[in-house]
Design a protein around this motif. Structure first.
Motif, short mmCIF file in Angstrom:
data_model
loop_
_atom_site.label_atom_id
_atom_site.label_comp_id
_atom_site.label_asym_id
_atom_site.label_seq_id
_atom_site.Cartn_x
_atom_site.Cartn_y
_atom_site.Cartn_z
N UNK A 104 -41.97 9.95 -15.77
CA UNK A 104 -41.15 9.00 -15.48
C UNK A 104 -41.78 7.93 -16.52
N UNK A 105 -42.16 7.74 -17.11
CA UNK A 105 -42.32 6.61 -17.98
C UNK A 105 -41.11 7.38 -19.66
N UNK A 106 -41.34 8.38 -20.22
CA UNK A 106 -39.96 8.72 -20.62
C UNK A 106 -38.35 9.06 -20.25
N UNK A 107 -38.60 9.11 -18.50
CA UNK A 107 -37.32 8.83 -17.91
C UNK A 107 -36.99 7.81 -18.26
N UNK A 108 -37.98 6.59 -17.81
CA UNK A 108 -37.26 5.15 -17.79
C UNK A 108 -37.17 4.85 -19.27
N UNK A 109 -37.70 5.29 -20.44
CA UNK A 109 -36.86 5.36 -21.79
C UNK A 109 -36.13 5.44 -21.75
N UNK A 110 -35.12 6.55 -21.59
CA UNK A 110 -34.16 7.06 -21.22
C UNK A 110 -32.90 6.44 -21.13
N UNK A 111 -33.38 6.02 -19.79
CA UNK A 111 -32.47 4.80 -19.59
C UNK A 111 -32.11 3.57 -19.47
N UNK A 112 -33.44 3.42 -20.32
CA UNK A 112 -33.21 2.14 -20.97
C UNK A 112 -32.65 2.36 -22.04
N UNK A 113 -32.79 3.25 -22.86
CA UNK A 113 -31.30 3.07 -24.04
C UNK A 113 -30.43 3.33 -23.74
N UNK A 171 -28.37 13.23 -14.32
CA UNK A 171 -29.80 12.15 -14.01
C UNK A 171 -30.28 12.80 -12.79
N UNK A 172 -30.47 13.89 -12.03
CA UNK A 172 -31.34 14.68 -11.43
C UNK A 172 -32.40 15.37 -11.85
N UNK A 173 -31.22 16.20 -12.72
CA UNK A 173 -31.89 17.07 -13.81
C UNK A 173 -33.24 16.39 -14.78
N UNK A 174 -32.52 15.27 -15.25
CA UNK A 174 -33.36 14.58 -16.48
C UNK A 174 -34.96 13.80 -15.42
N UNK A 175 -34.54 13.90 -14.33
CA UNK A 175 -35.45 13.17 -13.44
C UNK A 175 -36.48 13.73 -13.38
N UNK A 176 -36.56 15.05 -12.71
CA UNK A 176 -37.11 16.01 -12.48
C UNK A 176 -37.86 16.82 -13.96
N UNK A 177 -37.42 17.17 -14.70
CA UNK A 177 -38.05 17.51 -16.37
C UNK A 177 -38.42 16.66 -16.76
N UNK A 178 -38.86 15.38 -16.78
CA UNK A 178 -39.52 14.81 -17.35
C UNK A 178 -40.39 13.11 -17.21
#
Length: 455
Positions: free
Chosen positions: A58-67, A49-56
């Motif tokens: 914020x909107x796209x990170x939210x989409x990934x978490x939603x999926x 999760x920290x890796x994805x949050x720093x790489x994406x």
């Protein structure tokens, strides 16, 4: 003297284990393996999760978490067939024999494969004829819509494949080999920890991350299915497909229909936060909420690992008319759930600032009200999982369904009212209010009748 004390202690443990009944030993074995699996899942979450949050973005990170949340939300998509197969598998192990198990398997796979195909067809039609298909993910900015649309399509494919593929988990749990689920969770976590950093390093976006996480889960389920079915010669012989007889299909659809409605109600009551928050507050807000929620879900995962073997164990005890054991296990399960979740959430809240600072390396500071509501729900959810395992195994479905529909409808409606006022805290608080006002009195009434029944 010290060596004698150690020897005496070890002997007492061995004697205690030998005196434990077989059903309890199976519950302990399933819990132990599942602990290992859930721990590995938690490590994978903390690592990725920290890796994805720093790489994406914020909107796209939210989409990934939603999926990722939708994977759990869509548990009802198999029409409840998985839970129907679990009960039938438990019955087959107790008294039905291998023929009943094979019929259940073939019938279950036939139905779930058809359901998966229909779901993907529904998504295809939606994406073709909808003016904005990404509206399912909330309000997405124009520049991110192509990537989100591709991710939604990949998610639909994986969901369609995983509906029949994940059936093996319910089968193994039903025949009291649930420890295999823990082993496969470890394999899935190890593969995820390897693939996600590689995906991000190569510049992968949301579509690739969906494959690296949800796709890996589907792959492990497929491999688990092929290995287990081959090892036990489940489909060995000609014309095995003829085992999908009308009576078994009808039984699975009838039982599954009840479980489907229960799962659907549970999804909208307990797992609809992603829908409400993304639609009202946006993907970025949901991304931050989901990060904090994941930490509390880690406690729920640990507890559920201990309780996973209770469902088939309850079913076996009830089928054997050993209601005394079932009542005792129910009381102990509730007590353990309250103690573990209360202690765990207390420690987590105290350590939250330190965790977020060193884990995310981010200034994110969730409100105390959000932390307290998440902690309260974690305790309630722990107890609810124990009581649901008993009622599911005992086929107390109609009463559950009546309570669940009213509770889910209330919770989902209140979320839309409280979220604009209280933010993300409102979604969790709505669930707590609806559960305490509706589900708790209903379950008290049911269990008073059950626990006062003499064996």
């Amino acid at each position: 003297m010290q060596n004698n004390l150690k020897t005496s202690y070890i002997r007492s443990i061995i004697t205690s284990l030998r005196s434990t009944d077989t059903r309890t030993k199976r519950v302990i074995a399933v819990a132990g393996a599942t602990y290992l699996g859930r721990l590995s899942q938690g490590i994978a979450v903390l690592f990725t999760l920290p890796m994805a949050r720093h790489s994406l973005h914020p909107e796209l990170f939210g989409v990934w978490m939603m999926l990722s949340a939708f994977q759990g939300f869509m548990a009802f998509a198999d029409l409840g067939i998985g839970n129907g197969v679990l009960n039938q598998a438990t019955k087959a192990k107790t008294a039905g024999g291998p023929i009943l198990l094979r019929r259940t398997l073939v019938s279950g796979y036939a139905i779930t494969c058809m359901v998966g195909c229909l779901l993907f067809l529904a998504w295809t039609l939606w994406s073709m004829f909808s003016t904005e298909p990404t509206a399912l993910a909330g309000s997405i900015s124009i520049e991110n819509r192509p990537e989100v649309l591709k991710a939604l399509t990949i998610f639909a494919i994986i969901l369609a494949v995983n509906i029949p593929a994940s059936l093996i988990q319910r089968v193994q749990l039903g025949v009291q080999q649930g420890y295999l689920n823990g082993i496969n969770q470890v394999a899935c976590s190890l593969l995820t920890i390897t693939v996600v950093p590689l995906t991000l390093h190569l510049g992968g976006g949301i579509p690739e991350l969906v494959i690296a996480t949800l796709g890996v889960q589907a792959l492990i389920n497929i491999l688990n299915s092929l290995i287990w079915l081959h090892h036990f010669d489940m489909f060995n012989g000609q014309n095995w497909w003829r085992l999908a007889d009308e009576q078994t299909v009808r039984l699975l659809l009838k039982t599954g229909g009840m479980f489907f409605l229960l799962q659907l109600a549970a999804a909208f009551a307990f797992q609809s936060d992603a829908i409400v928050i993304t639609q009202i507050l946006g993907q970025s807000v949901y991304g931050d909420f989901a990060l904090v929620q994941k930490l509390f879900l880690f406690i729920s995962m640990i507890l559920n690992a201990a309780m996973l073997g209770l469902w088939p164990a309850f079913g076996d005890a009830i089928a054997s008319n050993n209601l005394c054991w079932a009542r005792m296990a129910l009381r102990r399960g509730i007590f353990v759930a309250v103690i573990l979740t209360t202690v765990g959430t207390g420690i987590l809240i105290s350590a939250m600032p330190w965790i977020l600072e060193h884990w995310l390396q981010s200034p994110l500071q969730p409100a105390l009200g959000l932390l307290l509501t998440l902690a309260t729900w974690t305790v309630i959810d722990g107890v609810a999982n124990v009581t649901a395992a008993f009622m599911n195994s005992a086929n107390i479905l109609r009463a559950q369904l009546s309570i669940a529909i009213v509770m889910a409808s209330t919770a989902f409606a209140v979320k839309w009212a409280l979220t604009p006022l209280l933010g993300a805290t409102g979604t969790v608080l709505s669930t707590i209010i609806a559960y305490c006002l509706i589900s708790v009195p209903g379950q008290v009434y049911i269990f008073r009748r059950i626990l006062n029944t003499k064996e």
